[in-house]
Design an enzyme around this catalytic site. Structure first.
Site, mmCIF file in Angstrom:
data_model
loop_
_atom_site.group_PDB
_atom_site.id
_atom_site.type_symbol
_atom_site.label_atom_id
_atom_site.label_comp_id
_atom_site.label_asym_id
_atom_site.label_seq_id
_atom_site.Cartn_x
_atom_site.Cartn_y
_atom_site.Cartn_z
ATOM 1 C CG ASP A 10 43.138 -32.031 9.890
ATOM 2 O OD1 ASP A 10 44.359 -32.256 10.004
ATOM 3 O OD2 ASP A 10 42.691 -30.925 9.527
ATOM 4 C CB SER A 11 45.036 -30.363 13.658
ATOM 5 O OG SER A 11 45.148 -29.846 12.350
ATOM 6 C CB CYS A 73 46.464 -34.129 10.789
ATOM 7 S SG CYS A 73 47.566 -32.873 11.426
ATOM 8 C CB THR A 75 51.266 -31.950 12.143
ATOM 9 O OG1 THR A 75 51.332 -30.886 11.176
ATOM 10 C CG2 THR A 75 52.214 -31.654 13.270
ATOM 11 C CD GLU A 152 42.026 -22.987 9.461
ATOM 12 O OE1 GLU A 152 41.435 -22.381 10.356
ATOM 13 O OE2 GLU A 152 42.251 -24.209 9.483
ATOM 14 C CB CYS A 184 50.289 -28.838 5.002
ATOM 15 S SG CYS A 184 49.172 -27.912 6.079
ATOM 16 C CG HIS A 186 45.146 -25.837 5.780
ATOM 17 N ND1 HIS A 186 45.169 -26.907 6.647
ATOM 18 C CD2 HIS A 186 44.320 -24.909 6.341
ATOM 19 C CE1 HIS A 186 44.401 -26.631 7.695
ATOM 20 N NE2 HIS A 186 43.877 -25.436 7.533
HETATM 21 N N1 DGL Z 1 46.385 -30.415 9.552
HETATM 22 C C1 DGL Z 1 47.725 -29.878 9.678
HETATM 23 C C2 DGL Z 1 48.672 -30.655 8.777
HETATM 24 O O1 DGL Z 1 48.286 -31.252 7.786
HETATM 25 C C3 DGL Z 1 47.761 -28.383 9.369
HETATM 26 C C4 DGL Z 1 47.070 -27.523 10.406
HETATM 27 C C5 DGL Z 1 47.745 -27.590 11.768
HETATM 28 O O2 DGL Z 1 48.856 -27.058 11.956
HETATM 29 O O3 DGL Z 1 47.160 -28.196 12.665
HETATM 30 O O4 DGL Z 1 49.846 -30.693 9.042
#
Ligand code: DGL
Length: 271
Positions: A10-11, A73, A75, A152, A184, A186
């Site tokens: 993940d990011s 992730c 994105t 977060e 997403c 989160h």
């Molecule tokens: N992990 C990212 C997502 O699911 C969210 C956090 C980010 O913008 O890196 O899109």
């Protein structure tokens, strides 16, 4: 090979929702998780940049001898999944197709809402995945860039978070969607507030769970760990492992015991 771990990335920290879903559903499987905390967030970054980051992480995971890779992730899935699949010798799964499938199965009025980062929504990846399954669907999308920092911060039921959600969800409420895809990492943590704002009749689709189910199907094709496997779980991040451990506890309910620091550049230089 079947005792090899599953690579998850993940990011940053949010993908722990996906890691947790995988560990819950597939308790015999080992995992190696990498959070790219040095370069988070991916949401506002260009598709090219996210693709480059994702390729670098895939290369690292492959050196850890993973048998499959899950792009936790949204994105990165939106921008890089096809790329990664083209170069990876092991199966690569994203979170978008499983989420879209679950949404199509759940809708009764054929109106599906999708929320995600700016990058995910702009890519149109969810819309494409949904329409590929059901071309007659009405898809209402909304980028919610402020929600990642709120989560977060641990503000999961905070009045400020509620105000922002109310504002973001206006088009989805007026669009009359009966299913909302949490596009997403989160957002699953905001389920109580999202349900409060959308109402009990709107089904929330958590891509984490659907992705774990999809992984289970893929592993079922000869890759599943044997019944006597002793699983291990490794956590790694590209920066600030202390914050990873403390914010990570919001996502998995406990602090990951040891978090390894990975320098992707150094790794590339020596490999
Ligand atoms: N992990 C990212 C997502 O699911 C969210 C956090 C980010 O913008 O890196 O899109």
């Amino acid at each position: 090979m079947s005792t090899a771990p599953i690579g998850i990335f993940d990011s940053g920290i949010g993908g722990l929702t996906v890691a947790r879903a995988i560990q819950d559903l597939l308790p015999r499987e080992s995992t190696v998780y990498l959070g790219d905390t040095a370069r988070v967030p991916y949401g506002p970054k260009s598709p090219e940049t996210v693709r480059r980051y994702a390729r670098e992480i895939l290369e690292w995971l492959l050196t850890q001898e993973v048998k499959a890779v899950v792009v936790a992730c949204n994105t990165a899935t939106a921008h890089a999944l096809d790329d990664l699949r083209a170069i990876s010798p092991v199966p690569v799964l994203g979170v978008i197709e499983p989420g879209a499938r679950a949404a199509v199965a759940a809708t009764r009025n054929d109106r599906v809402g999708v929320i995600g980062t700016a990058g995910t929504v702009a890519s149109g990846a969810y819309r494409r995945a949904l329409l590929a399954l059901r071309p007659d669907l009405e898809v209402v999308q909304q980028a919610c860039p402020l929600l990642v920092p709120f989560v977060e911060e641990g503000w999961l039921v905070h009045p400020a978070t509620r105000m922002v959600i109310e504002e973001y969800l206006v088009p989805l409420r007026t669009g009359g969607v009966d299913v909302l895809v949490l596009g997403c990492t989160h957002y699953p943590l905001l389920k109580p507030l999202l349900t409060h704002v959308m109402g009990q009749n709107v089904r929330l689709i958590d891509s984490a769970l659907e992705t774990a189910r999809e992984l289970s199907r893929v592993l079922g094709e000869g890759l599943a760990a044997p019944a006597d496997n002793q699983p291990f779980h490794r956590w790694a991040a590209t920066d600030d492992v202390a914050r990873f451990a403390s914010v990570g506890s919001i996502f998995v309910g406990q602090t990951p015991a040891v978090v390894e620091l990975v320098n992707l550049k150094e790794h590339r230089a020596v490999s």
